[in-house]
Write a protein that holds these residues in place. Structure first.
Motif, PDB file in Angstrom:
ATOM      1  N   ARG A  46       0.815  -1.227   0.000  1.00  0.00           N
ATOM      2  CA  ARG A  46       0.000   0.000   0.000  1.00  0.00           C
ATOM      3  C   ARG A  46       0.846   1.273   0.000  1.00  0.00           C
ATOM      4  O   ARG A  46       0.557   2.239   0.709  1.00  0.00           O
ATOM      5  N   ILE A  47       1.895   1.249  -0.794  1.00  0.00           N
ATOM      6  CA  ILE A  47       2.742   2.429  -0.971  1.00  0.00           C
ATOM      7  C   ILE A  47       2.234   3.158  -2.210  1.00  0.00           C
ATOM      8  O   ILE A  47       2.226   2.589  -3.302  1.00  0.00           O
ATOM      9  N   PRO A  48       1.772   4.387  -2.062  1.00  0.00           N
ATOM     10  CA  PRO A  48       1.281   5.112  -3.245  1.00  0.00           C
ATOM     11  C   PRO A  48       2.427   5.386  -4.223  1.00  0.00           C
ATOM     12  O   PRO A  48       3.547   5.681  -3.819  1.00  0.00           O
ATOM     13  N   TYR A  49       2.112   5.264  -5.510  1.00  0.00           N
ATOM     14  CA  TYR A  49       3.137   5.501  -6.530  1.00  0.00           C
ATOM     15  C   TYR A  49       2.487   6.064  -7.780  1.00  0.00           C
ATOM     16  O   TYR A  49       1.279   5.979  -7.977  1.00  0.00           O
ATOM     17  N   ARG A  50       3.319   6.635  -8.625  1.00  0.00           N
ATOM     18  CA  ARG A  50       2.862   7.195  -9.894  1.00  0.00           C
ATOM     19  C   ARG A  50       3.926   6.887 -10.935  1.00  0.00           C
ATOM     20  O   ARG A  50       5.111   7.088 -10.691  1.00  0.00           O
ATOM     21  N   LEU A  51       3.497   6.389 -12.080  1.00  0.00           N
ATOM     22  CA  LEU A  51       4.436   6.121 -13.171  1.00  0.00           C
ATOM     23  C   LEU A  51       4.483   7.335 -14.084  1.00  0.00           C
ATOM     24  O   LEU A  51       3.454   7.896 -14.430  1.00  0.00           O
ATOM     25  N   VAL A  52       5.672   7.698 -14.494  1.00  0.00           N
ATOM     26  CA  VAL A  52       5.847   8.821 -15.400  1.00  0.00           C
ATOM     27  C   VAL A  52       6.450   8.268 -16.692  1.00  0.00           C
ATOM     28  O   VAL A  52       7.445   7.553 -16.660  1.00  0.00           O
ATOM     29  N   GLY A  53       5.819   8.581 -17.814  1.00  0.00           N
ATOM     30  CA  GLY A  53       6.355   8.160 -19.105  1.00  0.00           C
ATOM     31  C   GLY A  53       6.104   6.701 -19.424  1.00  0.00           C
ATOM     32  O   GLY A  53       6.763   6.136 -20.282  1.00  0.00           O
ATOM     33  N   SER A  54       5.176   6.088 -18.739  1.00  0.00           N
ATOM     34  CA  SER A  54       4.891   4.682 -18.983  1.00  0.00           C
ATOM     35  C   SER A  54       3.448   4.399 -18.615  1.00  0.00           C
ATOM     36  O   SER A  54       2.784   5.212 -17.983  1.00  0.00           O
ATOM     37  N   VAL A  55       2.973   3.236 -19.015  1.00  0.00           N
ATOM     38  CA  VAL A  55       1.628   2.798 -18.659  1.00  0.00           C
ATOM     39  C   VAL A  55       1.778   1.755 -17.561  1.00  0.00           C
ATOM     40  O   VAL A  55       2.629   0.868 -17.654  1.00  0.00           O
ATOM     41  N   ARG A  56       0.950   1.842 -16.546  1.00  0.00           N
ATOM     42  CA  ARG A  56       0.996   0.844 -15.476  1.00  0.00           C
ATOM     43  C   ARG A  56       0.842  -0.543 -16.077  1.00  0.00           C
ATOM     44  O   ARG A  56       0.085  -0.739 -17.021  1.00  0.00           O
ATOM     45  N   PHE A  57       1.514  -1.498 -15.499  1.00  0.00           N
ATOM     46  CA  PHE A  57       1.537  -2.855 -16.034  1.00  0.00           C
ATOM     47  C   PHE A  57       0.121  -3.396 -16.223  1.00  0.00           C
ATOM     48  O   PHE A  57      -0.229  -3.898 -17.283  1.00  0.00           O
ATOM     49  N   TYR A  58      -0.710  -3.297 -15.204  1.00  0.00           N
ATOM     50  CA  TYR A  58      -2.052  -3.868 -15.275  1.00  0.00           C
ATOM     51  C   TYR A  58      -3.026  -3.003 -16.077  1.00  0.00           C
ATOM     52  O   TYR A  58      -4.160  -3.404 -16.309  1.00  0.00           O
ATOM     53  N   ASP A  59      -2.600  -1.829 -16.515  1.00  0.00           N
ATOM     54  CA  ASP A  59      -3.427  -0.986 -17.378  1.00  0.00           C
ATOM     55  C   ASP A  59      -3.108  -1.184 -18.851  1.00  0.00           C
ATOM     56  O   ASP A  59      -3.764  -0.606 -19.709  1.00  0.00           O
ATOM     57  N   ARG A  60      -2.094  -1.980 -19.160  1.00  0.00           N
ATOM     58  CA  ARG A  60      -1.716  -2.224 -20.548  1.00  0.00           C
ATOM     59  C   ARG A  60      -2.762  -3.107 -21.218  1.00  0.00           C
ATOM     60  O   ARG A  60      -3.263  -4.060 -20.636  1.00  0.00           O
ATOM     61  N   LYS A  61      -3.088  -2.772 -22.456  1.00  0.00           N
ATOM     62  CA  LYS A  61      -4.134  -3.495 -23.180  1.00  0.00           C
ATOM     63  C   LYS A  61      -3.868  -4.991 -23.222  1.00  0.00           C
ATOM     64  O   LYS A  61      -4.756  -5.795 -22.955  1.00  0.00           O
ATOM     65  N   GLU A  62      -2.656  -5.385 -23.547  1.00  0.00           N
ATOM     66  CA  GLU A  62      -2.374  -6.816 -23.681  1.00  0.00           C
ATOM     67  C   GLU A  62      -2.522  -7.559 -22.355  1.00  0.00           C
ATOM     68  O   GLU A  62      -2.935  -8.722 -22.321  1.00  0.00           O
ATOM     69  N   ILE A  63      -2.241  -6.895 -21.244  1.00  0.00           N
ATOM     70  CA  ILE A  63      -2.395  -7.522 -19.933  1.00  0.00           C
ATOM     71  C   ILE A  63      -3.884  -7.632 -19.588  1.00  0.00           C
ATOM     72  O   ILE A  63      -4.352  -8.671 -19.108  1.00  0.00           O
ATOM     73  N   LYS A  64      -4.652  -6.565 -19.857  1.00  0.00           N
ATOM     74  CA  LYS A  64      -6.093  -6.622 -19.618  1.00  0.00           C
ATOM     75  C   LYS A  64      -6.734  -7.711 -20.474  1.00  0.00           C
ATOM     76  O   LYS A  64      -7.626  -8.429 -20.012  1.00  0.00           O
ATOM     77  N   ASP A  65      -6.295  -7.833 -21.733  1.00  0.00           N
ATOM     78  CA  ASP A  65      -6.825  -8.878 -22.613  1.00  0.00           C
ATOM     79  C   ASP A  65      -6.484 -10.265 -22.076  1.00  0.00           C
ATOM     80  O   ASP A  65      -7.338 -11.155 -22.043  1.00  0.00           O
TER      81      ASP A  65
END
Length: 146
Positions: A46-65
């Protein structure tokens, strides 16, 4: 994984008692694939984080698919997952065909996957082509992949 745990531990120790705020940390990595390990550890702790210049792993289309395919394997009645992957990869099932299948399934209170199996019963504005009735080939291809 050990590096990600170590980074999380350093962040937790520094933010315990609010000596340092989460926003004062940065983790740099060379490839986007490395983000998943950090994201997993940060999410679990539960450490808050923000990605800059990238898409979160679980938000990537291929991962969601992929997750949708796995959900379909365990539950063929999961209409949301089926709608997500029905044309991934492309299977030439258009919006109108999907609308008719969904209406058919809802009217009969059956799962969408069952409606695909019974596609010859679905009302069409034009008679189906004998060589390609609505969804038959796509349904067989989808079932082979599942």
């Amino acid at each position: 994984m050990d590096e990600a745990r170590f980074i999380a531990q350093v962040v937790e120790e520094a933010t315990d008692g609010v000596k340092v705020h989460y926003g004062e940390f940065a983790c740099l990595y060379r490839t986007n694939a490395q983000s998943r390990i950090l994201e997993d550890v940060f999410r679990r702790r539960r450490i808050p984080y923000r990605l800059v210049g990238s898409v979160r792993f679980y938000d990537r289309k291929e991962i969601k698919d992929l997750i949708a395919y796995l959900r379909l394997l365990s539950n063929p009645s999961d209409a949301l997952s089926l709608k997500r992957v029905i044309n991934a990869p492309a299977r030439s099932i258009g919006d109108k065909s999907m609308e008719r299948l969904i209406a058919f399934a809802e009217a009969r209170q059956i799962p969408l996957f069952e409606a695909m199996r019974r596609n010859r019963e679905v009302e069409r504005p034009h008679p189906p082509s004998p060589s390609f009735p609505l969804g038959v080939h796509a349904n067989h291809r989808l079932r082979r992949r599942l």
